[in-house]
Design a protein around this motif. Structure first.
Motif, PDB file in Angstrom:
ATOM      1  N   ALA A  19       0.829  -1.213   0.000  1.00 43.48           N
ATOM      2  CA  ALA A  19       0.000   0.000   0.000  1.00 43.48           C
ATOM      3  C   ALA A  19       0.862   1.262   0.000  1.00 43.48           C
ATOM      4  O   ALA A  19       0.601   2.196  -0.767  1.00 43.48           O
ATOM      5  CB  ALA A  19      -0.939  -0.017   1.217  1.00 43.48           C
ATOM      6  N   ARG A  20       1.880   1.288   0.839  1.00 41.27           N
ATOM      7  CA  ARG A  20       2.734   2.462   0.902  1.00 41.27           C
ATOM      8  C   ARG A  20       3.533   2.650  -0.372  1.00 41.27           C
ATOM      9  O   ARG A  20       3.787   3.767  -0.805  1.00 41.27           O
ATOM     10  CB  ARG A  20       3.656   2.390   2.121  1.00 41.27           C
ATOM     11  CG  ARG A  20       2.940   2.456   3.456  1.00 41.27           C
ATOM     12  CD  ARG A  20       2.046   3.699   3.559  1.00 41.27           C
ATOM     13  NE  ARG A  20       2.775   4.920   3.410  1.00 41.27           N
ATOM     14  CZ  ARG A  20       3.158   5.703   4.417  1.00 41.27           C
ATOM     15  NH1 ARG A  20       2.853   5.362   5.654  1.00 41.27           N
ATOM     16  NH2 ARG A  20       3.823   6.804   4.190  1.00 41.27           N
ATOM     17  N   SER A  21       3.996   1.543  -0.964  1.00 48.86           N
ATOM     18  CA  SER A  21       4.763   1.637  -2.217  1.00 48.86           C
ATOM     19  C   SER A  21       3.884   2.177  -3.333  1.00 48.86           C
ATOM     20  O   SER A  21       4.334   2.979  -4.180  1.00 48.86           O
ATOM     21  CB  SER A  21       5.318   0.263  -2.591  1.00 48.86           C
ATOM     22  OG  SER A  21       6.211  -0.194  -1.615  1.00 48.86           O
ATOM     23  N   ALA A  22       2.604   1.765  -3.369  1.00 50.15           N
ATOM     24  CA  ALA A  22       1.681   2.263  -4.389  1.00 50.15           C
ATOM     25  C   ALA A  22       1.449   3.770  -4.226  1.00 50.15           C
ATOM     26  O   ALA A  22       1.379   4.512  -5.202  1.00 50.15           O
ATOM     27  CB  ALA A  22       0.362   1.515  -4.294  1.00 50.15           C
ATOM     28  N   GLN A  23       1.366   4.218  -2.971  1.00 51.40           N
ATOM     29  CA  GLN A  23       1.176   5.653  -2.706  1.00 51.40           C
ATOM     30  C   GLN A  23       2.410   6.459  -3.123  1.00 51.40           C
ATOM     31  O   GLN A  23       2.297   7.619  -3.522  1.00 51.40           O
ATOM     32  CB  GLN A  23       0.909   5.875  -1.229  1.00 51.40           C
ATOM     33  CG  GLN A  23      -0.408   5.292  -0.742  1.00 51.40           C
ATOM     34  CD  GLN A  23      -0.555   5.386   0.769  1.00 51.40           C
ATOM     35  OE1 GLN A  23       0.286   5.973   1.443  1.00 51.40           O
ATOM     36  NE2 GLN A  23      -1.622   4.815   1.300  1.00 51.40           N
ATOM     37  N   ALA A  24       3.591   5.831  -3.007  1.00 48.97           N
ATOM     38  CA  ALA A  24       4.850   6.536  -3.292  1.00 48.97           C
ATOM     39  C   ALA A  24       5.102   6.683  -4.786  1.00 48.97           C
ATOM     40  O   ALA A  24       5.931   7.495  -5.187  1.00 48.97           O
ATOM     41  CB  ALA A  24       6.005   5.807  -2.644  1.00 48.97           C
ATOM     42  N   ARG A  25       4.411   5.900  -5.595  1.00 55.24           N
ATOM     43  CA  ARG A  25       4.677   5.952  -7.043  1.00 55.24           C
ATOM     44  C   ARG A  25       4.048   7.193  -7.664  1.00 55.24           C
ATOM     45  O   ARG A  25       3.032   7.694  -7.234  1.00 55.24           O
ATOM     46  CB  ARG A  25       4.123   4.697  -7.723  1.00 55.24           C
ATOM     47  CG  ARG A  25       4.878   3.435  -7.346  1.00 55.24           C
ATOM     48  CD  ARG A  25       4.488   2.287  -8.247  1.00 55.24           C
ATOM     49  NE  ARG A  25       5.186   1.071  -7.852  1.00 55.24           N
ATOM     50  CZ  ARG A  25       4.651   0.107  -7.111  1.00 55.24           C
ATOM     51  NH1 ARG A  25       3.391   0.200  -6.718  1.00 55.24           N
ATOM     52  NH2 ARG A  25       5.340  -0.960  -6.786  1.00 55.24           N
TER      53      ARG A  25
END
Length: 292
Positions: free
Chosen positions: A286-292
């Motif tokens: 979830a956090r990686s998706a937000q960071a993209r």
């Protein structure tokens, strides 16, 4: 610096009363994250002769054995649990036991040993950080939380580390720990208050300068970030804490390739896998998706 050679062992004089020997570890295997050749230290201070993290060599290492005949060790210390090293000649005998049996010296070591390795047969006095040892050696606090006691040798202006620091590709690095930023780096930076001129490490090129130590504080930890380690361990609270503090979700490890998320996924498929890894994976996805 004077170098001597004998079968399978290299002896290097660093200063009068301070020398090291390097020897291939008999239990090394491909895939381990440390180099096959390891370093042991001999230091003379006053009437004392200390051996630090010894790996006792084969009988034909005459240069080394002759030195001990000329001046036998009076004390031996193991700086961390993982450095209970066998002798080269008998891999079922710990080097610390062999030294005590042969020379009748005192043995010192950490407050705990790796249960998979077993303990020494001889009595081992627990090393207490800050307590001055015979000859004036001073064990230091563990920077990484893994029962290591680095050694400060004031007479030789030398720091000796077990696994806190390692050399890779010619650069001195701090070995990774789950609390690298909040614990390891500040603890090591505080050592700059000591007037040391030399740093000795067990793995990789053994001898480094004070400047190299200062530079190590600026490099990322080897071989991966604290977030990688927390993800591998399935420690969701630590993962969240590190991410909130700005840990790089896309950082890639230098040994086993991959991001922290990759490491969590690998751990979930390995013997280390635990239900907590599913929560870590979901959070990092979830956090990686937000960071993209």
């Amino acid at each position: 610096m004077i170098e001597h050679s004998s079968p399978n062992v290299q002896v290097i004089d660093l200063a009068q009363g301070l020398w090291i020997w390097r020897l291939d570890h008999p239990r090394w295997a491909e895939g381990l994250d440390w180099q096959e050749r390891v370093t042991s230290v001999c230091v003379d201070v006053g009437e004392e002769r200390w051996l630090l993290d010894p790996l006792m060599p084969p009988d034909n290492a005459f240069d080394l054995w002759d030195r001990f005949t000329d001046r036998p060790p009076t004390a031996v210390a193991v700086l961390l649990p993982d450095h209970m090293r066998p002798t080269w000649a008998d891999r079922e005998t710990w080097s610390v036991d062999a030294v005590v049996q042969r020379y009748g010296c005192e043995a010192f070591g950490p407050n705990t040993f790796d249960p998979d390795m077993g303990e020494a047969d001889t009595e081992v006095h627990h090393i207490i950080p800050g307590q001055q040892l015979p000859g004036g050696l001073v064990p230091l606090d563990d920077p990484r939380g893994w029962h290591e006691t680095p050694m400060w040798i004031p007479e030789h202006r030398t720091l000796v580390f077990g696994d806190t620091l390692t050399e890779r590709a010619g650069v001195l690095r701090i070995w990774a720990s789950p609390t690298h930023e909040e614990a390891a780096v500040p603890a090591l930076r505080s050592l700059l208050e000591l007037p040391f001129e030399r740093v000795i490490v067990s793995h990789g090129e053994p001898v480094h300068s004070r400047d190299a130590f200062e530079q190590a504080l600026q490099h990322p930890p080897w071989p991966a970030s604290s977030l990688h380690l927390a993800a591998w361990r399935g420690d969701l609270d630590q993962v969240k804490n590190l991410v909130k503090r700005g840990a790089d979700l896309m950082a890639r490890a230098e040994s086993v390739p991959g991001t922290p998320l990759d490491w969590a996924r690998k751990a979930s498929l390995s013997d280390a896998g635990q239900p907590s890894h599913d929560d870590v994976i979901s959070y990092l996805e979830a956090r990686s998706a937000q960071a993209r």
